[in-house]
Motif scaffolding. Structure first.
Motif, PDB file in Angstrom:
ATOM      1  N   GLU A 277      23.682  49.147  51.507  1.00  0.00           N
ATOM      2  CA  GLU A 277      23.881  47.872  50.820  1.00  0.00           C
ATOM      3  C   GLU A 277      23.856  46.703  51.807  1.00  0.00           C
ATOM      4  O   GLU A 277      23.437  45.592  51.450  1.00  0.00           O
ATOM      5  CB  GLU A 277      25.198  47.876  50.045  1.00  0.00           C
ATOM      6  CG  GLU A 277      25.221  48.779  48.822  1.00  0.00           C
ATOM      7  CD  GLU A 277      24.277  48.341  47.711  1.00  0.00           C
ATOM      8  OE1 GLU A 277      23.793  47.185  47.726  1.00  0.00           O
ATOM      9  OE2 GLU A 277      24.005  49.170  46.817  1.00  0.00           O
TER      10      GLU A 277
ATOM     11  N   GLN B 167      20.302  45.519  52.044  1.00  0.00           N
ATOM     12  CA  GLN B 167      19.909  44.680  50.909  1.00  0.00           C
ATOM     13  C   GLN B 167      20.598  43.326  50.976  1.00  0.00           C
ATOM     14  O   GLN B 167      19.975  42.296  50.688  1.00  0.00           O
ATOM     15  CB  GLN B 167      20.221  45.376  49.585  1.00  0.00           C
ATOM     16  CG  GLN B 167      19.918  44.509  48.357  1.00  0.00           C
ATOM     17  CD  GLN B 167      19.635  45.306  47.116  1.00  0.00           C
ATOM     18  OE1 GLN B 167      18.572  45.910  46.995  1.00  0.00           O
ATOM     19  NE2 GLN B 167      20.576  45.313  46.178  1.00  0.00           N
ATOM     20  N   ASN B 168      21.875  43.305  51.359  1.00  0.00           N
ATOM     21  CA  ASN B 168      22.582  42.029  51.464  1.00  0.00           C
ATOM     22  C   ASN B 168      21.972  41.130  52.528  1.00  0.00           C
ATOM     23  O   ASN B 168      21.939  39.903  52.378  1.00  0.00           O
ATOM     24  CB  ASN B 168      24.064  42.272  51.761  1.00  0.00           C
ATOM     25  CG  ASN B 168      24.807  42.862  50.579  1.00  0.00           C
ATOM     26  OD1 ASN B 168      24.337  42.803  49.445  1.00  0.00           O
ATOM     27  ND2 ASN B 168      25.970  43.443  50.840  1.00  0.00           N
TER      28      ASN B 168
ATOM     29  N   LEU C 224      21.077  38.421  43.121  1.00  0.00           N
ATOM     30  CA  LEU C 224      20.601  39.632  42.441  1.00  0.00           C
ATOM     31  C   LEU C 224      20.115  39.298  41.034  1.00  0.00           C
ATOM     32  O   LEU C 224      19.053  39.774  40.599  1.00  0.00           O
ATOM     33  CB  LEU C 224      21.720  40.672  42.360  1.00  0.00           C
ATOM     34  CG  LEU C 224      22.066  41.450  43.628  1.00  0.00           C
ATOM     35  CD1 LEU C 224      23.347  42.243  43.416  1.00  0.00           C
ATOM     36  CD2 LEU C 224      20.927  42.385  44.015  1.00  0.00           C
TER      37      LEU C 224
ATOM     38  N   GLU D  20      19.116  45.178  41.236  1.00  0.00           N
ATOM     39  CA  GLU D  20      20.388  45.861  41.055  1.00  0.00           C
ATOM     40  C   GLU D  20      20.899  46.337  42.407  1.00  0.00           C
ATOM     41  O   GLU D  20      20.121  46.521  43.350  1.00  0.00           O
ATOM     42  CB  GLU D  20      20.234  47.085  40.125  1.00  0.00           C
ATOM     43  CG  GLU D  20      19.613  46.787  38.771  1.00  0.00           C
ATOM     44  CD  GLU D  20      18.103  46.889  38.803  1.00  0.00           C
ATOM     45  OE1 GLU D  20      17.558  47.304  39.849  1.00  0.00           O
ATOM     46  OE2 GLU D  20      17.480  46.540  37.794  1.00  0.00           O
ATOM     47  N   PRO D  21      22.216  46.566  42.530  1.00  0.00           N
ATOM     48  CA  PRO D  21      22.737  47.212  43.743  1.00  0.00           C
ATOM     49  C   PRO D  21      22.054  48.560  43.942  1.00  0.00           C
ATOM     50  O   PRO D  21      21.683  49.232  42.970  1.00  0.00           O
ATOM     51  CB  PRO D  21      24.232  47.374  43.446  1.00  0.00           C
ATOM     52  CG  PRO D  21      24.538  46.308  42.438  1.00  0.00           C
ATOM     53  CD  PRO D  21      23.297  46.186  41.592  1.00  0.00           C
TER      54      PRO D  21
END
Length: 203
Positions: free
Chosen positions: A145, A148-149, A173, A179-180
């Motif tokens: 994550e 992605q962050n 998002l 989506e996460p």
């Protein structure tokens, strides 16, 4: 070629069967004019035990190299099937690819363009064969994550997407319709299980 056997405790029978299979396979290769690069052949014992049974398998009287980490079709399998090394490797590779995107796309300002680049070149690395290696491990999830962050933070900065400092990335998002990563993996599991139960997956 991969050959597996089940070693229960200290069963010498399983050891002998595997050694016999290796010898038979080598003979088959010779009879079909194929040569094995024995230096690249490895033996891995998968076990949760602290002291698993080890045996020095060999081909043509050459002892096979024993490894605790083996790469197969892009997945790093460790001897305890924890996949820590694999998650770390794909995280670092994904970050390197995203760094390349940032260097080469510094003049871009369209968030949807960055989304396409991220999903095709970066997220695809983070999700490849996740059905095999993901154990819903909190530490693994946090590592992925963060990648992605990092991408969302950059997209928000480049495209002037407002975000409260030190807050989450929910608004970015939503803007990008993403989506996460853990949510996507769960959806992938559910899809696979549904297809499996409905006989939609080939043997």
């Amino acid at each position: 070629m991969q050959k597996f056997t089940n070693q229960l405790g200290t069963s010498p029978n399983d050891i002998n069967l595997l050694q016999s299979d290796l010898a038979s396979f080598n003979e088959w290769c010779i009879s079909n004019s194929l040569s094995l690069n024995i230096d690249k052949c490895q033996i891995v014992t998968y076990s949760k035990k602290h002291n698993p049974l080890h045996f020095n398998y060999h081909i043509c009287d050459i002892t096979l190299h024993r490894s605790s980490l083996f790469k197969d079709l892009g997945i790093l399998f460790d001897s305890k099937l924890l996949f820590n090394a694999h998650v770390s490797a794909i995280k670092n590779k994904a970050l390197a690819v995203f760094a390349m995107i940032k260097r080469n796309c510094s003049d871009f300002h369209d968030p949807l363009t960055f989304k396409r680049l991220y999903t095709s070149l970066v997220r695809s690395l983070l999700e490849y064969a996740s059905l095999i290696w993901d154990h819903n491990n909190v530490g693994h999830n946090d590592q992925l994550e963060k990648v992605q962050n990092e991408a969302l933070r950059f997209i928000g900065h480049k495209c002037n997407v407002q975000r409260t400092p030190h807050s989450g990335y929910g608004n970015i998002l939503k803007l990008l319709n993403l989506e996460p990563l853990n949510v996507r993996r769960h959806l992938s599991y559910n899809t696979y299980l549904t297809d499996l139960l409905n006989n939609k997956i080939d043997d």
